[in-house]
Design a protein around this motif. Structure first.
Motif, PDB file in Angstrom:
ATOM      1  N   PRO A 147       0.825  -1.202   0.000  1.00  0.00           N
ATOM      2  CA  PRO A 147       0.000   0.000   0.000  1.00  0.00           C
ATOM      3  C   PRO A 147       0.868   1.265   0.000  1.00  0.00           C
ATOM      4  CG  PRO A 147      -0.638  -1.509   1.769  1.00  0.00           C
ATOM      5  CD  PRO A 147       0.582  -2.080   1.147  1.00  0.00           C
ATOM      6  N   ILE A 148       0.403   2.286  -0.697  1.00  0.00           N
ATOM      7  CA  ILE A 148       1.198   3.510  -0.873  1.00  0.00           C
ATOM      8  C   ILE A 148       1.536   4.168   0.463  1.00  0.00           C
ATOM      9  CG2 ILE A 148      -0.791   5.073  -1.240  1.00  0.00           C
ATOM     10  CD1 ILE A 148       1.524   5.710  -3.753  1.00  0.00           C
ATOM     11  N   ASP A 149       0.578   4.082   1.430  1.00  0.00           N
ATOM     12  CA  ASP A 149       0.813   4.750   2.715  1.00  0.00           C
ATOM     13  C   ASP A 149       1.453   3.817   3.750  1.00  0.00           C
ATOM     14  OD1 ASP A 149      -1.401   3.212   2.636  1.00  0.00           O
ATOM     15  OD2 ASP A 149      -2.664   4.523   3.855  1.00  0.00           O
ATOM     16  N   ALA A 150       1.579   2.528   3.410  1.00  0.00           N
ATOM     17  CA  ALA A 150       2.232   1.590   4.343  1.00  0.00           C
ATOM     18  C   ALA A 150       2.953   0.512   3.534  1.00  0.00           C
ATOM     19  CB  ALA A 150       1.188   0.957   5.272  1.00  0.00           C
TER      20      ALA A 150
END
Ligand SMILES: N[C@@H](CCC[C@H](N)C(=O)O)C(=O)O
Length: 293
Positions: A147-150
């Motif tokens: 995931p882009i944020d994690a």
């Protein structure tokens, strides 16, 4: 059908290697033969190291390297140690100079049987690795999976050891990451126009790290010598480690020294398993009869 060639099935810390004797002949091991040998559980391998007669003055042999998928590799550290052990047993010599697609390599077998290979100079330019887009600083590039944020893995160091490597740094157990899933995605990522060898690395001390590698053209391996060199150089380059490091791969430890003259020297073992003869066109093979001369 071609004239059969002698081969030895060997391994370098569990990196599965076939050393093929192609000296005294003008043909080559064809990709179809590599694919057939890799598909047979008895001869399954990660790389074939094909020893040819020298083509350049000052060298002893020319070595061509094929991956299990039949593609060409420029460098293979564990395979070079197997080649040295096989040639040392045959000739009684201990040091050799090889020409490979990655350049001229010197290697020697020590008294204790361990083998050192000078893997040459690392290259850090984005076009040398190569990358698909310009990065002025290849100690850490923008690339991530998850995931882009994690992201699960992100910001690898990238380097060429003659072949392309990306090293993802992690703080926890390297076995906690699903490399069988992420490896192929990253190997074929558009960032790497010639694909890449993908390594997860955890630094455990200034002089020690643990790695796992997904090899371009071969998949998950128990050892990858050029990846160990790539990780050691990247560790020193990013300030994580000193220039002399024990790199532990699933198959065991490799000693890597990034010398002041910029050459990277890898030291480790090699092991002979069995010998046979094979057809370099088709991969059809037979094992040598045990005890035969
Ligand atoms: N096992 C090797 C590296 C093999 C080459 C690689 N798969 C590539 O295509 O670059 C090693 O020990 O270095």
């Amino acid at each position: 059908m071609a004239q059969p060639a002698a081969f030895a099935k060997m391994n370098g810390l569990g990196n599965e290697i076939i050393v093929a004797d192609m000296r005294g002949r003008g043909d080559r091991v064809l990709p179809a033969a590599a694919v057939a040998l890799a598909a047979d559980p008895a001869t399954r391998f990660d790389q074939i190291m094909a020893i040819h007669d020298p083509r350049v003055g000052g060298t002893d042999y020319h070595v061509e390297i094929l991956n299990a998928d039949g593609s060409a590799a420029q460098a293979c550290g564990n395979g070079m140690r197997c080649v040295v052990q096989a040639l040392a047993a045959e000739t009684g010599r201990r040091s050799f100079v090889f020409a490979t697609a990655a350049g001229i390599l010197e290697a020697r077998e020590h008294e204790d049987g361990l083998i050192s290979v000078d893997m040459g100079r690392p290259r850090f330019g984005w076009q040398e690795i190569p990358l698909a887009e310009e990065f002025r600083d290849t100690r850490m590039i923008e690339l991530q999976v998850g995931p882009i944020d994690a992201p699960v893995l992100h910001s690898p160091s990238v380097v060429s050891m003659g072949n392309p490597h990306a090293v993802f740094w992690v703080e926890d157990d390297v076995n906690a990451y699903d490399l069988a899933r992420f490896g192929p995605l990253l190997e074929h990522h558009p960032m790497f126009p010639e694909r890449a060898n993908i390594t997860i690395a955890r630094v455990t001390a200034r002089d020690a790290m643990t790695i796992r590698t997904w090899e371009r053209g071969a998949g998950l391996t128990r050892a990858c010598g050029s990846a160990a060199c790539a990780a050691a150089v990247s560790g020193a380059r990013t300030g994580r480690t000193d220039r002399q490091v024990t790199v532990t791969v699933p198959g065991g430890p490799l000693e890597i020294a990034w010398r002041e003259d910029d050459h990277v020297v890898m030291t480790g073992p090699a092991e002979w398993e069995f010998s046979g003869r094979f057809d370099p066109e088709t991969g059809a093979w037979e094992r040598d009869t045990e005890g035969a001369a």
